[in-house]
Design a protein around this motif. Structure first.
Motif, PDB file in Angstrom:
ATOM      1  N   GLY A  87      41.014  49.741  26.923  1.00 18.08           N
ATOM      2  CA  GLY A  87      40.560  49.728  28.306  1.00 18.08           C
ATOM      3  C   GLY A  87      41.572  50.286  29.297  1.00 18.08           C
ATOM      4  O   GLY A  87      41.226  50.534  30.443  1.00 18.08           O
ATOM      5  N   TRP A  88      42.802  50.479  28.881  1.00 18.48           N
ATOM      6  CA  TRP A  88      43.813  51.061  29.778  1.00 18.48           C
ATOM      7  C   TRP A  88      43.605  52.569  29.869  1.00 18.48           C
ATOM      8  O   TRP A  88      43.198  53.219  28.905  1.00 18.48           O
ATOM      9  N   LEU A  89      43.915  53.136  31.014  1.00 19.22           N
ATOM     10  CA  LEU A  89      43.782  54.574  31.209  1.00 19.22           C
ATOM     11  C   LEU A  89      45.030  55.338  30.774  1.00 19.22           C
ATOM     12  O   LEU A  89      44.994  56.561  30.638  1.00 19.22           O
ATOM     13  N   ARG A  90      46.135  54.640  30.583  1.00 22.06           N
ATOM     14  CA  ARG A  90      47.384  55.274  30.129  1.00 22.06           C
ATOM     15  C   ARG A  90      48.252  54.229  29.456  1.00 22.06           C
ATOM     16  O   ARG A  90      47.981  53.035  29.540  1.00 22.06           O
ATOM     17  N   GLU A  91      49.311  54.699  28.793  1.00 22.47           N
ATOM     18  CA  GLU A  91      50.240  53.767  28.164  1.00 22.47           C
ATOM     19  C   GLU A  91      51.263  53.283  29.189  1.00 22.47           C
ATOM     20  O   GLU A  91      51.440  53.904  30.238  1.00 22.47           O
ATOM     21  N   ALA A  92      51.913  52.195  28.866  1.00 27.44           N
ATOM     22  CA  ALA A  92      52.950  51.638  29.735  1.00 27.44           C
ATOM     23  C   ALA A  92      54.251  51.559  28.955  1.00 27.44           C
ATOM     24  O   ALA A  92      54.265  51.021  27.842  1.00 27.44           O
ATOM     25  N   PRO A  93      55.336  52.084  29.500  1.00 26.79           N
ATOM     26  CA  PRO A  93      56.629  51.894  28.833  1.00 26.79           C
ATOM     27  C   PRO A  93      57.002  50.417  28.878  1.00 26.79           C
ATOM     28  O   PRO A  93      56.683  49.716  29.847  1.00 26.79           O
ATOM     29  N   VAL A  94      57.681  49.943  27.849  1.00 22.84           N
ATOM     30  CA  VAL A  94      58.055  48.535  27.796  1.00 22.84           C
ATOM     31  C   VAL A  94      59.364  48.344  28.545  1.00 22.84           C
ATOM     32  O   VAL A  94      60.390  48.952  28.216  1.00 22.84           O
ATOM     33  N   LEU A  95      59.310  47.487  29.562  1.00 30.65           N
ATOM     34  CA  LEU A  95      60.490  47.186  30.365  1.00 30.65           C
ATOM     35  C   LEU A  95      61.369  46.184  29.630  1.00 30.65           C
ATOM     36  O   LEU A  95      60.880  45.383  28.832  1.00 30.65           O
ATOM     37  N   PRO A  96      62.672  46.184  29.896  1.00 31.90           N
ATOM     38  CA  PRO A  96      63.572  45.243  29.217  1.00 31.90           C
ATOM     39  C   PRO A  96      63.322  43.802  29.651  1.00 31.90           C
ATOM     40  O   PRO A  96      62.733  43.545  30.714  1.00 31.90           O
ATOM     41  N   ASP A  97      63.791  42.853  28.856  1.00 32.69           N
ATOM     42  CA  ASP A  97      63.529  41.442  29.141  1.00 32.69           C
ATOM     43  C   ASP A  97      64.138  40.951  30.445  1.00 32.69           C
ATOM     44  O   ASP A  97      63.685  39.952  31.000  1.00 32.69           O
ATOM     45  N   GLY A  98      65.101  41.662  30.990  1.00 35.93           N
ATOM     46  CA  GLY A  98      65.655  41.303  32.292  1.00 35.93           C
ATOM     47  C   GLY A  98      64.651  41.462  33.426  1.00 35.93           C
ATOM     48  O   GLY A  98      64.832  40.902  34.511  1.00 35.93           O
ATOM     49  N   GLU A  99      63.586  42.199  33.205  1.00 38.51           N
ATOM     50  CA  GLU A  99      62.536  42.422  34.203  1.00 38.51           C
ATOM     51  C   GLU A  99      61.383  41.427  34.083  1.00 38.51           C
ATOM     52  O   GLU A  99      60.449  41.452  34.885  1.00 38.51           O
ATOM     53  N   TYR A 100      61.445  40.549  33.092  1.00 35.94           N
ATOM     54  CA  TYR A 100      60.324  39.656  32.801  1.00 35.94           C
ATOM     55  C   TYR A 100      59.905  38.809  34.009  1.00 35.94           C
ATOM     56  O   TYR A 100      58.727  38.779  34.378  1.00 35.94           O
ATOM     57  N   ALA A 101      60.842  38.121  34.631  1.00 38.51           N
ATOM     58  CA  ALA A 101      60.508  37.230  35.756  1.00 38.51           C
ATOM     59  C   ALA A 101      59.894  38.004  36.912  1.00 38.51           C
ATOM     60  O   ALA A 101      58.921  37.555  37.531  1.00 38.51           O
ATOM     61  N   ARG A 102      60.423  39.185  37.211  1.00 37.62           N
ATOM     62  CA  ARG A 102      59.905  39.997  38.308  1.00 37.62           C
ATOM     63  C   ARG A 102      58.484  40.467  38.010  1.00 37.62           C
ATOM     64  O   ARG A 102      57.590  40.373  38.855  1.00 37.62           O
ATOM     65  N   VAL A 103      58.254  40.948  36.795  1.00 32.93           N
ATOM     66  CA  VAL A 103      56.928  41.439  36.418  1.00 32.93           C
ATOM     67  C   VAL A 103      55.914  40.298  36.435  1.00 32.93           C
ATOM     68  O   VAL A 103      54.792  40.457  36.930  1.00 32.93           O
ATOM     69  N   LEU A 104      56.307  39.138  35.926  1.00 32.83           N
ATOM     70  CA  LEU A 104      55.410  37.986  35.930  1.00 32.83           C
ATOM     71  C   LEU A 104      55.044  37.584  37.362  1.00 32.83           C
ATOM     72  O   LEU A 104      53.885  37.309  37.664  1.00 32.83           O
ATOM     73  N   ALA A 105      56.007  37.596  38.261  1.00 28.85           N
ATOM     74  CA  ALA A 105      55.736  37.260  39.674  1.00 28.85           C
ATOM     75  C   ALA A 105      54.767  38.263  40.294  1.00 28.85           C
ATOM     76  O   ALA A 105      53.889  37.877  41.091  1.00 28.85           O
ATOM     77  N   LEU A 106      54.891  39.524  39.959  1.00 27.78           N
ATOM     78  CA  LEU A 106      53.983  40.541  40.498  1.00 27.78           C
ATOM     79  C   LEU A 106      52.547  40.313  40.030  1.00 27.78           C
ATOM     80  O   LEU A 106      51.595  40.603  40.772  1.00 27.78           O
ATOM     81  N   GLN A 107      52.365  39.800  38.828  1.00 29.08           N
ATOM     82  CA  GLN A 107      51.020  39.589  38.294  1.00 29.08           C
ATOM     83  C   GLN A 107      50.319  38.415  38.971  1.00 29.08           C
ATOM     84  O   GLN A 107      49.098  38.308  38.941  1.00 29.08           O
ATOM     85  N   ARG A 108      51.063  37.544  39.611  1.00 35.56           N
ATOM     86  CA  ARG A 108      50.489  36.363  40.261  1.00 35.56           C
ATOM     87  C   ARG A 108      49.984  36.649  41.668  1.00 35.56           C
ATOM     88  O   ARG A 108      49.447  35.763  42.322  1.00 35.56           O
TER      89      ARG A 108
END
Length: 178
Positions: A98-119
């Motif tokens: 269902g995605w229109l493109r692939e996503a590069p995998v960000l390092p684990d140091g970005e986890y908290a920031r990415v999770l906050a953006l999804q909320r």
């Protein structure tokens, strides 16, 4: 150029690069109290190879498609959690159904920031702008969630008896810096 070498072939190349081969045939020298140089070189090569898989430039490595052996489960805030096979050393990119493109995998140091953006509904990822990040436990979290992985590109360790790499990586493995 991509190389696939056995442990013996890699050891032979390392012995030549280190000046241990070719042996002179006009004389012989024996030392029975010495070090097993092959064991030392094999151990050094394996450690450097694994470091290269984990941290080296992607263009020096051979990436594999591992979507077929990746487990996908539901995750927080409408995401998916991907568990790749244990031989995967590093996941480079992910594309879920269902995605229109692939996503590069960000390092684990970005986890908290990415999770906050999804909320936040204004900053949450969509199918045109998906995001994937390495979790602290090594699994991959991806948004928006989907039931299947369409493409998972990873650097895979083929095991201790095989080396798969670009020939440009050989100087690094033979004691030269990148």
């Amino acid at each position: 150029m991509k190389l696939v070498l056995t442990k013996e072939e890699m050891l032979k190349r390392r012995r030549i690069a280190g000046g241990f081969e070719p042996l002179r045939t006009d004389c012989t020298v024996e030392d029975t109290a010495g070090v097993d140089i092959n064991a030392v070189l094999e151990s050094e090569l394996r450690a450097k190879y694994l470091h290269l898989l984990d941290h080296g430039p992607v263009e020096m490595l051979a990436a594999d498609e591992v979507a077929a052996s990746t487990a996908v489960t539901d995750y927080v805030d409408g995401g998916s959690l991907l568990e790749v096979p244990p031989e995967c050393r590093r996941v480079l990119s992910v594309r879920l159904s269902g995605w229109l493109r692939e996503a590069p995998v960000l390092p684990d140091g970005e986890y908290a920031r990415v999770l906050a953006l999804q909320r936040n509904r204004f900053t949450a990822s969509g199918s045109a702008s998906p995001v994937a990040v390495c979790c602290p436990d090594g699994r991959i979290a991806a948004w928006p969630g989907a039931p299947h992985a369409q493409e998972v590109i990873a650097i895979v360790d083929p095991g201790p008896d095989t080396y798969i790499l670009d020939d440009a990586a050989l100087p690094y493995l033979f004691n030269y810096e990148l």
